[in-house]
Design an enzyme around this catalytic site. Structure first.
Site, short mmCIF file in Angstrom:
data_model
loop_
_atom_site.label_atom_id
_atom_site.label_comp_id
_atom_site.label_asym_id
_atom_site.label_seq_id
_atom_site.Cartn_x
_atom_site.Cartn_y
_atom_site.Cartn_z
N TYR A 86 1.18 -1.45 -0.03
CA TYR A 86 -0.30 0.09 0.35
C TYR A 86 0.91 1.45 0.09
O TYR A 86 0.82 1.75 -1.05
CB TYR A 86 -1.37 0.11 1.14
N LYS B 35 0.79 4.38 -3.37
CA LYS B 35 0.69 5.77 -2.42
C LYS B 35 1.48 6.57 -2.90
O LYS B 35 1.35 7.70 -3.07
CB LYS B 35 0.12 5.75 -1.21
P1 NAP Z 1 -13.32 2.62 1.20
O1 NAP Z 1 -13.44 2.82 1.85
O2 NAP Z 1 -12.62 1.28 1.39
O3 NAP Z 1 -13.88 2.19 -0.71
C1 NAP Z 1 -12.74 1.72 -2.39
C2 NAP Z 1 -13.48 2.38 -3.09
O4 NAP Z 1 -12.26 2.20 -3.38
C3 NAP Z 1 -15.08 1.96 -3.39
O5 NAP Z 1 -15.64 2.66 -3.72
C4 NAP Z 1 -14.49 0.08 -4.20
O6 NAP Z 1 -15.69 -0.05 -5.18
C5 NAP Z 1 -13.90 1.76 -4.96
N1 NAP Z 1 -12.70 0.08 -5.51
C6 NAP Z 1 -11.89 -1.04 -5.26
N2 NAP Z 1 -11.36 -1.06 -5.67
C7 NAP Z 1 -11.60 -0.27 -7.02
C8 NAP Z 1 -11.27 -1.19 -8.75
N3 NAP Z 1 -10.34 -1.88 -9.02
N4 NAP Z 1 -11.87 0.32 -9.83
C9 NAP Z 1 -12.94 0.35 -9.62
N5 NAP Z 1 -12.96 0.80 -7.95
C10 NAP Z 1 -12.49 0.13 -7.02
O7 NAP Z 1 -12.11 3.35 1.47
P2 NAP Z 1 -11.83 4.70 1.41
O8 NAP Z 1 -11.65 4.91 2.64
O9 NAP Z 1 -12.90 5.41 1.24
O10 NAP Z 1 -10.50 5.25 0.26
C11 NAP Z 1 -10.61 5.75 -0.66
C12 NAP Z 1 -9.21 6.10 -0.77
O11 NAP Z 1 -8.62 6.81 0.10
C13 NAP Z 1 -8.63 4.78 -0.99
O12 NAP Z 1 -7.31 5.26 -2.43
C14 NAP Z 1 -7.54 4.80 -0.16
O13 NAP Z 1 -5.85 4.22 -0.57
C15 NAP Z 1 -7.60 6.68 0.49
N6 NAP Z 1 -7.19 5.79 1.45
C16 NAP Z 1 -8.05 6.81 2.95
C17 NAP Z 1 -7.85 6.33 4.79
C18 NAP Z 1 -8.43 5.75 5.16
O14 NAP Z 1 -7.83 6.46 5.96
N7 NAP Z 1 -9.75 5.79 4.96
C19 NAP Z 1 -6.24 6.47 4.33
C20 NAP Z 1 -5.51 6.92 3.12
C21 NAP Z 1 -5.70 7.64 2.03
P3 NAP Z 1 -16.48 -0.80 -4.78
O15 NAP Z 1 -16.80 -1.06 -3.95
O16 NAP Z 1 -17.47 -0.85 -6.11
O17 NAP Z 1 -15.28 -2.22 -5.98
#
Ligand code: NAP
Length: 246
Positions: A154, A158
């Site tokens: 990861y 990133k």
């Molecule tokens: P999440 O709730 O797990 O949601 C992930 C989203 O990505 C879902 O809509 C999922 O869609 C989609 N996705 C996954 N694989 C995909 C693919 N191959 N093609 C198209 N869509 C795909 O994650 P989140 O926490 O909202 O995170 C969103 C972003 O922020 C990510 O890039 C994550 O790394 C980043 N981020 C999050 C955090 C945190 O603390 N939450 C911190 C730093 C960065 P489906 O369900 O349809 O698969």
């Protein structure tokens, strides 16, 4: 306001992507709500946007797949003629210590988080360069800035996104296209719900502001980067992390 703008948000069926889609739509953008598997959730996001008076469409695409992403972009450009705002948000985790990390878990994370953004930018590049304007926002992570034990795949994806952001920012700058990265810290979504209580406690203790962030905290910054107020900002990595990266 983003009236007349077309925004494409990958992984917008839930969490941060959903909040970004709702925020951009509330400012008048027509939003493409991309998802991979969660069709029902993505359609619910579209309904919520429409109930609030906005306009959106849910489109399935696995951004990790080169050909699928190409067809997805083609479909969007045929219907909407342009994309003004691209938010590469789709992301997955497959956490493990590197000694135990499988090749498949490494590849899945890199293919989705890093190559997915490459696919979307590459397939939209001709359109962006022709229109001589646009905003590309890549959702990175503090993991990519600081590293994180148990997240070698990861963190690599990133950190890679940060390099991608800076290079494409240099390529696109003279054409009026801004490319920036947002690095969220510890945000309350499905992705972090999977963490153990102990891990959550330890992470929280690393946040100077003393609490987890919300999807809205991230979406508000993305809205700024998507609008005219950020026209002189490109190639930057902006942390939304309660001070984790100080
Ligand atoms: P999440 O709730 O797990 O949601 C992930 C989203 O990505 C879902 O809509 C999922 O869609 C989609 N996705 C996954 N694989 C995909 C693919 N191959 N093609 C198209 N869509 C795909 O994650 P989140 O926490 O909202 O995170 C969103 C972003 O922020 C990510 O890039 C994550 O790394 C980043 N981020 C999050 C955090 C945190 O603390 N939450 C911190 C730093 C960065 P489906 O369900 O349809 O698969």
């Amino acid at each position: 306001m983003l009236t007349g703008k077309v925004a494409l948000v990958t992984g917008a069926s839930r969490g941060i992507g959903k909040e970004i889609a709702m925020t951009l739509a509330a400012q008048g953008a027509v939003v493409i709500v991309n998802y991979n598997g969660s069709k029902e959730a993505a359609c619910e996001v579209v309904s919520q946007i429409e109930q609030n008076g906005g306009s959106a469409e849910a489109i399935q695409c696995n951004v990790a797949n080169f050909g699928e992403s190409e067809a997805f972009v083609k479909q969007v450009l045929e219907k909407y003629k342009k994309v003004d705002i691209l938010v590469n948000n789709a992301g997955v985790t497959r956490d493990n210590l590197i000694m135990r990390m499988s090749e498949q878990d490494y590849d899945t994370v890199l293919d989705t988080n890093l190559k997915g953004a490459f696919h979307m930018i590459k397939h939209l590049s001709r359109s962006f360069l022709k229109q001589r304007s646009g905003k590309i926002i890549n959702i990175s992570s503090v993991s990519g800035v600081l590293g994180n034990a148990g997240q070698a795949n990861y963190s690599a994806s990133k950190a890679g996104l940060i390099g991608l952001t800076k290079s494409v920012a240099r390529e696109f700058a003279v054409r009026g296209i801004n490319v920036n990265a947002v690095a969220p810290g510890f945000i309350d979504t499905d992705m972090t719900k999977e963490l153990s209580q102990d891990a959550k406690k330890e992470l929280s203790s690393m946040i100077p502001i003393g609490k987890m962030g919300t999807a809205k905290d991230v979406a508000d910054l993305v809205l700024f980067l998507a609008g005219e107020g950020s026209d002189y900002i490109t190639g930057q990595v902006i942390c939304v992390d309660g001070g984790m990266c100080i």
